[in-house]
Design an enzyme around this catalytic site. Structure first.
Site, mmCIF file in Angstrom:
data_model
loop_
_atom_site.group_PDB
_atom_site.id
_atom_site.type_symbol
_atom_site.label_atom_id
_atom_site.label_comp_id
_atom_site.label_asym_id
_atom_site.label_seq_id
_atom_site.Cartn_x
_atom_site.Cartn_y
_atom_site.Cartn_z
ATOM 1 N N CYS B 83 68.596 40.038 36.162
ATOM 2 C CA CYS B 83 68.624 39.616 37.570
ATOM 3 C C CYS B 83 67.967 38.248 37.761
ATOM 4 O O CYS B 83 68.435 37.440 38.547
ATOM 5 C CB CYS B 83 67.897 40.629 38.451
ATOM 6 S SG CYS B 83 68.667 42.262 38.480
ATOM 7 N N CYS B 225 32.565 45.552 37.630
ATOM 8 C CA CYS B 225 31.556 45.098 38.594
ATOM 9 C C CYS B 225 30.965 46.299 39.328
ATOM 10 O O CYS B 225 29.746 46.399 39.484
ATOM 11 C CB CYS B 225 32.167 44.123 39.593
ATOM 12 S SG CYS B 225 32.495 42.481 38.911
#
Lengths: 108, 264, 155
Positions: B83, B225
């Site tokens: 595509c 984190c």
């Protein structure tokens, strides 16, 4: 690790006697056998323990690797351009697999 | 603990010194106004690893992504390329706008989700699992087509509420230490906590982190984190996670896409 | 536990994030460190007991490594790399790693130039040693200390 991929960088042409740099890298975890998973179990060692480079079937460089080699090992070294042909690179895994790459060179 | 902290402080000082003396060209290339890419906080060795495509371990994933791009998969017998053609032209600049509001879905999605939607709808293939080598490889390949182009994530229009939610998620204290993302990656970024800490931008993700020894997504970084903050992880692909991802991407607006960046 | 293993197991992204937090906490390897004495024994084996001389070999390393998982090194040996006079092998030793040997490189006149570059793991701040064994059996050594730091967040 069926999808191990190696990369090599070799000049495609060189003058006879010229010193050329060969750069190689392979995607590999280089599991050191010194890490533990969350349950505290040691993750078994699985590293590449040997690297070889041949030109037209004759070995021109070899290296033994231990557990301290970083993941996704990078290595550069030099060769004196001697003859045209094909460089074959081989990375030997602890599990018996050999990962291969090759590159042609024309020496004039 | 003390020698470690002393060492870290020394590193921070030396790295700050190194960053301050980074070549002017680098400084301009990796800055936008007050924004400074984490590249400028990295050591010269780490920067050199990112700069050379051959030495950058993340390029192994980009290579693999290129193969996956043109490999047919799924019941439709299609590949991404069926595509989208040549990614070098069709994908140029695309990833710099992600996460992005999708009118069709009525919500914002990140690049990983976009890839998996295409896989399910167009290729009739299974989605790649989160953080899988394949999904990281395709994401890195597509985003690397925008390398050097400025991040330009839309924060207005339909994205505005999510951007606001992301900012709130970034700034609100969470976890046992009562810290927020902004506590470290805020105004004092650079020398926070005796360490060099980035300003909290995602222009280099997926990033090869030396501490991970592999490429990882920005959501994986959130997990790291949050663990350091002794806070609960965000549910993956939840609205809050995507909002935070959009906000962090927008914090990097104007900075060049660096994927695959190399960081410590 | 690698991400790939997680991916193959088909876990959801939620589980991945939870797992990732775990990895963060266990990232620091439980390494038993070797001693410089063990490294010295390894070097004696390489050189056949002879004490390596200084000079001819250069070891390039950062003074400070941002992360011990990846420390780039380059070893260069001053040698004509001729049949009569060349470097036979280069050995890199990290004294205080759990296993001191890092890598060994076997060279010959085919190399033309005795120089290698690679990346290694260093478990902690320590001295790295590089030894070159020449074709006449003599050995040369260079060494440098590398400071390995872990940032405030521990990665």
């Amino acid at each position: 690790m069926a999808d191990i991929k190696a990369r090599v960088k070799v000049p495609s042409t060189a003058a006879k006697g010229e010193i050329i740099e060969i750069k190689t890298m392979i995607a590999h975890d280089m599991e050191s056998g010194q890490r533990k998973d969350k349950s505290g179990k040691v993750i078994p060692r699985q590293i590449i323990n040997k690297f070889t480079c041949s030109l037209n079937g004759k070995e021109v460089f070899r290296s033994d690797w231990y557990t301290a080699v970083s993941a996704n090992p990078y290595l550069s070294f030099f060769l004196r351009a001697s003859e045209s042909g094909t460089f074959d690179f081989a990375w030997h895994d602890d599990n018996g697999s050999i990962y291969k790459a090759s590159a042609p060179i024309t020496v004039s | 603990m003390r020698p470690l902290i002393a060492g870290a402080a020394m590193t921070a000082a030396l790295l700050a010194h190194a960053a301050a003396h980074a070549a002017g060209a680098d400084s301009a290339k990796y800055s936008a106004g007050d924004k400074r890419s984490g590249y400028l906080f990295s050591s010269p060795d780490t920067r050199a690893m990112q700069d050379d495509d051959f030495q950058n371990p993340g390029m192994a994933w980009v290579d693999e992504g290129a193969r996956l791009w043109s490999k047919a998969d799924g019941a439709a017998g299609k590949s991404c390329g069926s595509c989208h053609g040549d990614a070098a032209s069709t994908m140029k600049g695309v990833a710099a706008a992600y996460p992005k509001f999708n009118n069709h879905l009525g919500k914002a999605i990140d690049l990983e989700q976009r890839i998996n939607i295409c896989r399910q709808r167009a290729l009739q293939a299974k989605p790649f699992p989160a953080e899988s080598r394949e999904l990281l490889a395709l994401t890195a390949y597509i985003k690397s087509q925008s390398r050097g182009l400025p991040m330009h994530v839309a924060v207005d229009g339909p994205a505005a509420p999510l951007f606001a939610e992301g900012r709130k998620a970034y700034e609100e204290p969470r976890g046992q230490n009562g810290m927020s993302c902004a506590s470290c990656h805020g105004d004092e970024a650079g020398n926070r906590r005796l360490d060099t800490v980035s300003q909290g931008q995602s222009n280099g993700f997926p990033t090869y982190r030396l501490s991970w020894q592999t490429l990882g997504s920005v959501q994986r970084q959130f997990g790291n984190c949050l663990a350091s903050m002794k806070a609960k992880p965000l549910a993956a692909d939840s609205q809050e996670a995507i909002a935070l991802e959009l906000y962090v991407a927008a914090r990097g607006n104007g900075l060049p896409v660096e994927t695959p960046a190399v960081r410590k | 536990m690698s991400d790939r293993a997680l991916g193959r197991a088909g876990l959801t992204r939620r589980q991945i994030l939870i797992g990732t937090a775990g990895i963060g906490l266990m990232a620091m390897p439980r390494w038993v460190q070797a001693t410089p004495a063990e490294a010295a024994a390894a070097i004696a084996k390489i050189t056949g007991g002879a004490k390596p001389a200084a000079g001819r070999i250069t070891l390039r390393l950062p003074q400070i490594a941002e992360n011990g998982n990846s420390v780039q090194f380059a070893v260069a040996v001053d040698s004509p790399m001729s049949e009569a006079d060349h470097v036979k092998s280069i050995h890199v030793i990290a004294e205080e790693n759990p296993f001191p040997q890092v890598a060994t490189f076997y060279l010959s006149p085919a190399n033309g130039k005795a120089e290698v570059t690679m990346r290694m793991r260093l478990a902690k701040t320590q001295t790295v040693r590089a030894i070159a064994v020449m074709s006449n059996g003599s050995a040369y050594e260079a060494q440098q200390e590398v400071k390995v730091t872990i940032g405030g967040c521990g990665g």
